[in-house]
Every structure is written in structure tokens, then in C-alpha cells.
Scaffold this active site. Structure first.
Site, PDB file in Angstrom:
ATOM      1  N   LYS A 112       0.956  -1.554   0.113  1.00 46.97           N
ATOM      2  CA  LYS A 112       0.342   0.026  -0.081  1.00 46.97           C
ATOM      3  C   LYS A 112       0.821   1.613  -0.316  1.00 46.97           C
ATOM      4  O   LYS A 112       0.495   2.322  -0.718  1.00 46.97           O
ATOM      5  CB  LYS A 112      -0.730   0.070   1.164  1.00 46.97           C
ATOM      6  N   LYS A 193      -4.408 -10.416  -5.818  1.00 45.20           N
ATOM      7  CA  LYS A 193      -5.732 -10.875  -5.433  1.00 45.20           C
ATOM      8  C   LYS A 193      -6.806  -9.478  -6.033  1.00 45.20           C
ATOM      9  O   LYS A 193      -6.012  -8.550  -5.483  1.00 45.20           O
ATOM     10  CB  LYS A 193      -5.356 -10.306  -3.412  1.00 45.20           C
ATOM     11  N   LYS A 196     -10.697  -4.276  -3.443  1.00 42.31           N
ATOM     12  CA  LYS A 196     -11.271  -2.875  -3.244  1.00 42.31           C
ATOM     13  C   LYS A 196     -10.030  -1.924  -3.813  1.00 42.31           C
ATOM     14  O   LYS A 196     -10.602  -0.980  -4.533  1.00 42.31           O
ATOM     15  CB  LYS A 196     -11.607  -2.512  -1.715  1.00 42.31           C
TER      16      LYS A 196
HETATM   17  P1  ATP Z   1      -8.516  -2.540   0.466  1.00 37.88           P
HETATM   18  O1  ATP Z   1      -7.982  -3.500  -0.528  1.00 37.88           O
HETATM   19  O2  ATP Z   1      -8.534  -1.446   0.970  1.00 37.88           O
HETATM   20  O3  ATP Z   1      -7.051  -3.752   1.849  1.00 37.88           O
HETATM   21  P2  ATP Z   1      -9.905  -5.675   0.882  1.00 37.88           P
HETATM   22  O4  ATP Z   1     -10.305  -5.769   0.301  1.00 37.88           O
HETATM   23  O5  ATP Z   1      -8.742  -5.981   1.233  1.00 37.88           O
HETATM   24  O6  ATP Z   1      -9.729  -3.877   1.113  1.00 37.88           O
HETATM   25  P3  ATP Z   1     -10.219  -5.761   3.840  1.00 37.88           P
HETATM   26  O7  ATP Z   1     -11.172  -5.026   4.755  1.00 37.88           O
HETATM   27  O8  ATP Z   1      -8.472  -5.109   3.942  1.00 37.88           O
HETATM   28  O9  ATP Z   1     -10.768  -5.817   2.182  1.00 37.88           O
HETATM   29  O10 ATP Z   1     -10.376  -7.231   4.266  1.00 37.88           O
HETATM   30  C1  ATP Z   1     -11.266  -8.066   4.351  1.00 37.88           C
HETATM   31  C2  ATP Z   1     -11.236  -9.368   4.907  1.00 37.88           C
HETATM   32  O11 ATP Z   1     -10.910 -10.026   3.389  1.00 37.88           O
HETATM   33  C3  ATP Z   1     -10.252  -9.953   5.373  1.00 37.88           C
HETATM   34  O12 ATP Z   1     -10.552 -10.635   6.259  1.00 37.88           O
HETATM   35  C4  ATP Z   1      -9.305 -10.376   4.103  1.00 37.88           C
HETATM   36  O13 ATP Z   1      -7.809 -11.173   4.657  1.00 37.88           O
HETATM   37  C5  ATP Z   1     -10.413 -10.324   3.568  1.00 37.88           C
HETATM   38  N1  ATP Z   1     -10.229 -10.385   1.742  1.00 37.88           N
HETATM   39  C6  ATP Z   1      -9.642  -9.525   1.215  1.00 37.88           C
HETATM   40  N2  ATP Z   1      -9.072  -9.395   0.399  1.00 37.88           N
HETATM   41  C7  ATP Z   1      -9.774 -10.281  -0.702  1.00 37.88           C
HETATM   42  C8  ATP Z   1      -9.778 -11.751  -1.377  1.00 37.88           C
HETATM   43  N3  ATP Z   1      -9.392 -11.517  -2.316  1.00 37.88           N
HETATM   44  N4  ATP Z   1      -9.354 -12.861  -1.185  1.00 37.88           N
HETATM   45  C9  ATP Z   1     -10.272 -13.666   0.136  1.00 37.88           C
HETATM   46  N5  ATP Z   1      -9.943 -12.780   1.019  1.00 37.88           N
HETATM   47  C10 ATP Z   1     -10.420 -11.345   1.032  1.00 37.88           C
HETATM   48 MG    MG Z   2      -6.922  -5.237   2.751  1.00 36.82          MG
END
Ligand code: ATP
Ligand code: MG
Length: 329
Positions: A112, A193, A196
Site C-alpha cells: 500500500k 488478489k 477493493k
Molecule cells: P483494501 O484493498 O482496502 O485493503 P480489501 O479488499 O483487502 O480492501 P479488507 O477490508 O482489507 O478488504 O479485508 C476484509 C477481509 O477480507 C480480510 O479478512 C481479508 O483477508 C479478506 N480478503 C480481502 N481480499 C480477499 C481476497 N481477494 N480473497 C480472500 N479474502 C480476502
Molecule cells: Mg485489505
């Protein structure tokens, strides 16, 4: 009952399939077997820039998606991170327990901080706050996606370090990370991955997406050389990701799905997958939108959750303050 606790950041209007499969689906399962606590991480959200009105709105939207996906406020404690001041209080103490080098080695920080122009100090100390989120509640298990494994490892180290220095204070939590589904990949870049903060929305399926756009995104998913549907994450990351998503949502084994598509093409798998995703998400989306029509009710749920969570958190922070040597008033 063992205690389960986890959170999701309020950083988007809709969660994506990775959040759903890697996290939310596990939460819904664990509320049946665990003393369950799930929160909307708005403190973590501001480690990167957020618009205030949008953050407020997204906090409620995320809560609605928790419930829309099947979390039951009667069975799980659902709350907003910032409602419990003890998160930041313990976060500070754990920042003072964490080495600078240790924080700098976290891959989420490295990712990040290279992607964002402005790098806040909070982005670096994020894992200490996350450790506080968990340790405050003496959680036994933490259901998360694979990307959070390293932060969980740090949390365990911090708990052990604190316990060693000040006496037994924290439960050392275990991660709950399912091998098969803990990493859902971007449909346009099956080596990244699903996230968001993805560069383009084309590879990201949002759980509140409408049916047309879900179908379109799945049909244009990047697949691999060859034509045979096989599960081979190394050689066929695109097709394997589609199979993983199918299996996670349909509850069928990968082998069973592969057998169904023997002698057929990638396109057939995509059509079937689009149907599975649409059917799974339709009721979830409908319930979420209904809940959003009644924000007062959502607010009531979150207030009640904060009462329950706050009582536990206050007990832990009082004990921690005492152990650290803060004078009581
Ligand atoms: P950001 O990019 O803002 O970090 P994010 O998509 O990673 O957003 P988070 O709120 O950080 O979302 O993560 C929430 C949960 O979703 C965490 O337990 C994280 O491990 C899980 N998670 C996020 N992306 C994935 C993915 N691609 N596959 C499986 N689990 C995920
Ligand atoms: Mg995340």
C-alpha cells in the site's frame, strides 16, 4: 464456546467476492459454533484518504451487507470499531510494543505504501491497531483471508511479548484461514488478489453488483492457454480461480465441478459460474437494500453491539493500563 472475532474495512460501497468468500462466509459459519464478534473497521479505513460523508455511508452499507449475508444480530455482536475507544487506547500500547523494523516488514504496508502517493504513519502502525482489535476481546480464533496471515502472526507475537513482560493478560489467537478459499484473485489479473483498491473494476465482482454486470465480468474473465477445464493454480490461474469461486459458493468439490466440464470449454464453465454467483448474491443484495431503507434500525443494531463489545473491551483495557503502570484515577 470459543470466541471468534474479525472485521472488514468500510472502504467501499460494496464488498467484493474475495471479502465474501474469504471472510464474510466464514463469519456466518462461525456464528453457529462460536461466541461471535464482527466489526466494521472505520479506524483502519482512514489509514488511506477517505471522504467523511462517504465513510459514514459506507460504514452503514458494510453493516447492512454483514446482515444481508446472514449475520444475525441476535447471535453475533456487530459493532463499529470507533464506537469503542479502547481499540485506539490498546492500539497505542501495542505500537509501543512493536519494533519499527517489524512493522516495516509487513507486506500490506509495503504494497500500500508503494501504491499510494501519500503514506500516512497509520498505514505503518495498522497491524498494531489490528492486534488491539483482536486482543481486546481475548479472541480464540480470527477468520480472515490469506493476505492477513502475516498480521495475525504479528498479533500472536505481540500477545506473547506482552504476556511475558507483564504477566498473563491476552489470549493468543489462532488464525482461521481456509486453504482453498482464502485468496480469491482478480478476474482480469489472476495473479493479483481481488481487492477493493484494485486499479480497474472489471476484475472485481462486488456483492451488490447487478446480474447483468456480474455475468459480463465473469464472461470476460481472463483465462489461460489450452481449452481443458482443469484445476492447476500454477499453470492455469484464471480457470483455477473460477473453479475456486464456484466451489466456495456452490458447496461442491472442485473435482466434482471439473468432472462436469470434462470435454467442454472454458466458456461453458463461465456460464455455469455466472449463474451460481448471480443466484448466491441475489438474496444477499435484496436483503441488504431492504436494510438500507431503514438506517434507524441498523443504527439500533450497532448501538446494541457497541454496548456488548464495549463492556468486554473496557475490562481488558483497565487490566492492561494497570499492568503497564498507568496510575488509576
Ligand atoms: P483494501 O484493498 O482496502 O485493503 P480489501 O479488499 O483487502 O480492501 P479488507 O477490508 O482489507 O478488504 O479485508 C476484509 C477481509 O477480507 C480480510 O479478512 C481479508 O483477508 C479478506 N480478503 C480481502 N481480499 C480477499 C481476497 N481477494 N480473497 C480472500 N479474502 C480476502
Ligand atoms: Mg485489505
Amino acid at each position: 464456546r470459543p470466541r471468534s472475532l474479525s472485521g472488514i474495512q468500510a472502504t467501499s460501497d460494496s464488498l467484493h467476492l474475495g471479502n465474501y468468500i474469504g471472510a464474510l462466509q466464514q463469519f456466518v459459519e462461525q456464528q453457529e459454533t462460536h461466541d461471535a464478534f464482527f466489526f466494521i473497521a472505520n479506524l483502519h479505513a482512514i489509514t488511506v484518504d477517505q471522504d467523511p460523508a462517504q465513510l459514514r455511508e459506507r460504514t452503514l452499507r458494510t453493516a447492512a451487507q454483514f446482515i444481508g449475508a446472514g449475520l444475525d444480530p441476535q447471535r453475533s455482536t456487530l459493532f463499529v470499531q470507533s464506537h469503542i475507544p479502547a481499540h485506539t487506547q490498546l492500539g497505542w500500547i501495542l505500537e509501543c510494543t512493536t519494533g519499527l523494523g517489524e512493522a516495516q516488514r509487513m507486506t500490506q504496508f509495503k504494497d500500500k505504501s508503494t501504491r499510494n502517493e501519500h503514506v500516512s504513519l497509520g498505514l505503518l502502525t495498522y497491524p498494531a491497531l489490528m492486534a488491539a482489535d483482536i486482543l481486546l476481546y481475548q479472541a480464540d480464533v480470527v477468520p480472515v483471508g490469506e493476505d492477513q496471515r502475516q498480521h495475525l502472526e504479528l498479533t500472536r507475537n505481540l500477545a506473547e511479548r506482552f504476556n511475558h513482560r507483564y504477566g498473563d493478560t491476552f489470549t493468543v489467537p489462532e488464525p482461521h484461514i481456509l486453504k482453498s478459499t482464502a485468496k480469491v484473485y482478480d478476474l482480469q489479473d489472476p495473479t493479483a488478489k481481488m481487492s477493493k483498491s484494485a486499479q480497474t473494476p472489471a476484475g472485481l465482482i462486488e456483492i451488490l453488483d447487478d446480474e447483468k454486470s456480474i455475468t459480463k465480468k465473469i464472461k470476460s474473465a481472463v483465462t489461460d492457454a489450452g481449452t481443458e477445464v482443469t484445476f492447476d493454480p500454477e499453470g492455469k490461474p484464471g480457470v483455477s480461480n473460477l473453479l475456486t469461486i464456484h466451489s466456495a459458493l456452490s458447496g461442491r468439490s472442485i473435482e466434482d465441478i471439473v468432472a462436469e466440464f470434462e470435454g467442454r470449454m472454458y466458456g461453458h464453465l463461465k456460464v455455469a459460474l455466472a449463474e451460481v454467483v448471480v443466484e448466491t448474491l441475489r438474496p444477499l443484495r435484496e436483503r441488504t437494500l431492504e436494510l438500507l431503507d431503514d438506517p434507524a434500525e441498523l443504527t439500533r443494531v450497532l448501538d446494541a453491539g457497541a454496548d456488548t463489545a464495549g463492556a468486554i473491551a473496557e475490562r481488558t483495557i483497565a487490566d492492561v493500563y494497570d499492568r503497564v503502570g498507568f496510575l488509576t484515577r
